[in-house]
Design a protein around this motif. Sequence first.
Motif, short mmCIF file in Angstrom:
data_model
loop_
_atom_site.label_atom_id
_atom_site.label_comp_id
_atom_site.label_asym_id
_atom_site.label_seq_id
_atom_site.Cartn_x
_atom_site.Cartn_y
_atom_site.Cartn_z
N ALA A 155 9.79 -16.32 -9.80
CA ALA A 155 10.24 -17.37 -9.20
C ALA A 155 9.86 -17.68 -7.83
N ASN A 156 9.28 -16.83 -7.19
CA ASN A 156 8.78 -17.04 -5.70
C ASN A 156 7.24 -17.53 -5.75
N PRO A 157 7.43 -19.08 -5.42
CA PRO A 157 6.03 -19.46 -5.29
C PRO A 157 5.12 -18.95 -4.36
N GLU A 158 5.63 -18.27 -3.05
CA GLU A 158 4.65 -17.72 -2.39
C GLU A 158 4.27 -16.19 -2.74
N ALA A 159 4.90 -15.68 -3.58
CA ALA A 159 4.17 -14.42 -3.98
C ALA A 159 4.03 -14.10 -5.66
N ARG A 160 4.28 -15.24 -6.31
CA ARG A 160 4.22 -14.97 -7.71
C ARG A 160 2.53 -14.62 -8.15
N GLU A 161 1.65 -14.77 -7.42
CA GLU A 161 0.40 -14.47 -7.71
C GLU A 161 0.23 -12.73 -7.71
N THR A 162 1.39 -12.16 -7.12
CA THR A 162 1.42 -10.68 -7.58
C THR A 162 1.19 -10.38 -9.04
N LEU A 163 1.69 -11.28 -9.78
CA LEU A 163 1.77 -11.17 -11.18
C LEU A 163 0.40 -11.42 -11.87
N HIS A 164 -0.62 -11.75 -11.19
CA HIS A 164 -2.03 -12.00 -11.76
C HIS A 164 -2.57 -10.53 -12.01
N CYS A 165 -1.97 -9.52 -11.45
CA CYS A 165 -2.73 -8.07 -11.11
C CYS A 165 -3.02 -7.54 -12.77
N ILE A 166 -4.28 -7.29 -12.91
CA ILE A 166 -4.64 -6.46 -14.24
C ILE A 166 -4.93 -5.05 -14.07
N ARG A 167 -4.22 -4.39 -12.68
CA ARG A 167 -4.03 -3.04 -12.45
C ARG A 167 -5.62 -2.42 -12.54
N CYS A 168 -6.44 -2.92 -11.94
CA CYS A 168 -7.78 -2.30 -11.85
C CYS A 168 -7.96 -1.13 -10.78
N GLY A 169 -6.99 -1.43 -9.86
CA GLY A 169 -7.12 -0.40 -8.77
C GLY A 169 -8.14 -0.40 -7.55
N ALA A 170 -8.86 -1.53 -7.67
CA ALA A 170 -9.86 -1.65 -6.72
C ALA A 170 -9.25 -1.81 -5.12
N CYS A 171 -8.25 -2.52 -5.08
CA CYS A 171 -7.52 -2.39 -3.98
C CYS A 171 -7.00 -1.21 -3.28
N LEU A 172 -6.78 -0.27 -4.08
CA LEU A 172 -6.39 0.99 -3.76
C LEU A 172 -7.56 1.79 -3.19
N ASN A 173 -8.78 1.65 -3.82
CA ASN A 173 -9.87 2.46 -3.67
C ASN A 173 -10.48 2.00 -2.24
N THR A 174 -10.28 0.68 -1.99
CA THR A 174 -10.96 0.11 -0.61
C THR A 174 -9.89 0.44 0.58
N CYS A 175 -8.52 0.46 -0.03
CA CYS A 175 -7.68 0.32 1.28
C CYS A 175 -7.72 1.43 2.47
N PRO A 176 -7.94 1.25 3.54
CA PRO A 176 -7.98 2.35 4.41
C PRO A 176 -6.82 3.16 4.57
N VAL A 177 -5.66 2.53 4.55
CA VAL A 177 -4.29 3.09 4.51
C VAL A 177 -4.36 4.19 3.27
N TYR A 178 -4.21 3.67 1.97
CA TYR A 178 -4.42 4.46 0.92
C TYR A 178 -5.46 5.74 1.08
N ARG A 179 -6.57 5.54 1.51
CA ARG A 179 -7.55 6.41 1.79
C ARG A 179 -7.32 7.61 2.48
N GLN A 180 -6.33 7.33 3.55
CA GLN A 180 -5.71 8.44 4.33
C GLN A 180 -4.65 9.20 3.65
N THR A 181 -3.76 8.37 3.01
CA THR A 181 -2.54 9.11 2.61
C THR A 181 -2.65 9.49 0.98
N GLY A 182 -3.39 8.63 0.20
CA GLY A 182 -3.15 8.68 -1.19
C GLY A 182 -2.08 7.96 -1.73
N GLY A 183 -1.77 8.26 -2.95
CA GLY A 183 -0.65 7.35 -3.53
C GLY A 183 0.67 7.87 -3.35
N HIS A 184 0.99 9.08 -3.27
CA HIS A 184 2.16 9.54 -3.11
C HIS A 184 3.27 8.84 -1.83
#
Lengths: 209, 474, 245
Positions: free
Chosen positions: B305-334
């Motif tokens: 319902a939120n036109p500004e953020a509905r693209e969040t639902l495009h996600c195909i759960r590939c995880g590429a954004c996690l692997n490349t994220c400099p924040v994730y790379r420091q902390t891991g997922g937990h």
Amino acid sequence: MAETRELMLARIREAIAVQHGPELPLPRDYERQGSLSAEARVETLLDRLREYDAQIYEASSENVATTVTNLCRQRQVKSLVVPEGFPAEWLPAFGGMIPEGELDRKPLSEIEAVLTTCTVAIAHTGSLVLRHGPGEGTRRLTLLPDLHICIVREEQVVETVPEAFDALREYVTAPITFISGPSATADIEMTRIRGVHGPRYLDVVLVRG
Amino acid sequence: MSIRVGESASAPSFQQAALALLDDTQLRRNVRHATDVITRKRGLVVGEQADWQALRDAGSAIKRHTLRHLDEYLLQFEQAFTAAGGHVHWATDADEANRIIVGLVKQHGGKEVIKIKTMTSDEIGLNPALEAAGIHPHETDLADMIVQLGADKPSHIVVPALHKNRQQVREIFARAMNLPDLGDRPEDLTAAARRYLREKFLKVKIGVSGANFLIAETGGVCIVESEGNGRMCLTLPEVLVAVAGIEKVIPRFADLEVMLQLLPRSATGERMNPYNSIWTGVHEGDGPREFHLVLLDNGRTKVLANPEARETLHCIRCGACLNTCPVYRQTGGHAYGSIYAGPIGAILTPQLHGMQHSQSLPYASSLCGACYEVCPVKINIPEVLVHLRGKIVEEQSANVESVAMKAMAMVFRSPRRFEAAQRLGRIGQWPFISGGWIRNLPGMLGNWTAVRDLKPMPQQSFREWWKQREKSNG
Amino acid sequence: MQITLFITCYNDTLFPETGISVVRLLERLGHEVVFPLAQTCCGQMHYNTGYQQEALPLMRQFVETFRNAETICIPSSSCVAMIRDHYPKMAEASGDAALAEEVAALLPRVFELTELLTDKLGLEDVGAYYPHRVTYHASCHSLRGLQLGDRPLRLLRKVRGIDLVELANIDQCCGFGGTFAVKNGEVSAAMLAEKMRCVENTGAEICTAVDNSCLMHIFGGLHRQRTGIRTVHLAEILASDGSGA
Ligand code: SF4
């Protein structure tokens, strides 16, 4: 139950009623048709399959049966299941062969190898596509035995993924399996390791001419 | 309604959780290694795909189009799936989905189920729900097994045990499978998993799965995997129950030609993952004779319902954004306190919660844009993060930060006030200067000087220099 | 050519030497520099931290101040990205059609410093002399926002006397991220540690970039560690001509 369905659909409709941009045509500017020569296409397929750790054998249409026989001997295969509809002229001369119809003789989980054809093969990704039609067996048939021998005819090789989908157009509701190498995992330290639950060995016999 | 995203509602803030994880030497090393390997591999196979950007455009457009007509496509899917012998169930939230699945398992007298990796089942907390009903779920994906047998939590959406190295996996397997002599080569570990699960695959009558794609046109389901555990669970049991978010539908069978090129290269850096299964309902003599599919909302319609953020639902759960994220790379997922970690988790989790929980997550990003650059369906994650920050600010009551930000905005609105503030700042900073630098600031700003020095404001601002020069130039 | 300078609020206050360098450089190249005193801030910090309401008047102010400027030069890629990527949406969302039009008309005249030099002025050699070992840090906004590509490097390569060394993992964020550095200070520090390691490994004396914000963060760390490495905005390198001015 029916109420939940209506409720969810109502919520969806309400949500999508909120402001959208103009509806644009779907861009499909990606490559549909490959550009490689037939020879290069086959070579690409074989290269990529090798990278996945598949074993490649080449045969002419006359000596498929011998190639498979030798391969089974080499690998010391004792039992080999063959699906219904598998071309009779390609059947190996091999004592341990069990036709799919006679599986009650021996449980599938105890059979070492399976021999099938495929519907199409994709050079670009090194994939074999089975739609589990004649000669390809049911899905479990190519899953439980530890060795899958797949026969690919040269003319079944396409270059791109979209070309493969074109080839599958008639079979959209069939069970379809894309097989790209033996079963593997990258779960431990992100490195592809061959052989988990599916067949640990994938042998591809490419039939030329 | 009870929307649940794993246990994220009770998770500590990102800052708090990250603090402890930053001290975990082994974990950081493992995460760094795994993300390095996967980003390198992804880079290679994406680099060789000349039409990558065109594929991303197509993938993103397919998803946008589908969401816009989501009701129609879901109905089309339902009709085709039912015609092919399947049963569709609708679930508004986690509890409802769990009730349906537990009910189906019980109805078939199941005491155990075999499961394919499904993030959605972690989202709804299916395993605890099954266990509470006396049903034992066997995770069959290697990484999920590691997490389950180690009583751990997933830290990545594609490789949930990426925070463990081979020695740690060996330890978990050796204990849980009672194999004291187990080696620590990956081959040893996969062989152990193979032996451990083989008998379960052959024996257990009910499988539980997620779905990567639901095909409206045919009623088909597509599942992408590597190990063959997926194919086992899809074809050997008598009954299969799948759970999928409503956003998983795509219009046509042929749309897979786009998705199946985007997903594997992004997810594991392979040209194609070992197995993709596509099938439609129940196939006579091949696979389960009963197939149920649970369509899950659990907050998704709010995102939609939120036109500004509905693209969040495009996600195909590939995880590429996690692997490349400099924040994730420091902390891991937990650190993200949610089964959805990394950049996508930072936008998805709070939105599913209707922004009630996980409010620290939209701030867990430096907005570097690496996630957007790799996302195969072009979700502009930084933009959604900023939008969500705006929502949080809108709803919060006045606090030190908001007062300071508003005061600063007021200063910036007038060049005269801005100049006065520059002068004031120069005077105000002197108590903090030592040896020509600022080394210790109070309050929130102390987070800056904890590891960084700060050069004091110079005696002359640029505009003062400019004015002086203008004057002397006459 | 008359070039109007938007110095940005933090350069104005904290890094006047960058602004002075831009003026010296552009004047040396034969252009006239104008600095409207009505300018303050583009609104980026507020916008990115979630205070979008507060950013709106700052955008209006920017538009008003630079309405008649022919060519606008900004020595900060993150501020250019703010203007280019967010102003159009903000203006549209404000419902003020005239504002949206003005923003659209303004955008083609907005240049980040290296864009101005290479694209607009067609230069690579700006006559600079800088006899130091230098490494270039590509800020995220310059890399992924503006897609500056090798523009900064093309300019640096033409600097006489420079010993330019490549920075490993150049596409990795330094961990600044505006208020991120304060709100998630520890993670930011961990990211910074990695960046500093890469900088130190180059053996450079100077780390440069097109954004003083990243540099403030990187230098803050390098100074705390007493590495002896300095950070310098690219404009200052390009402005040096050995005259010592
Ligand atoms: S947001 Fe994009 S990159 Fe991240 S997991 Fe989803 S599809 Fe992949």
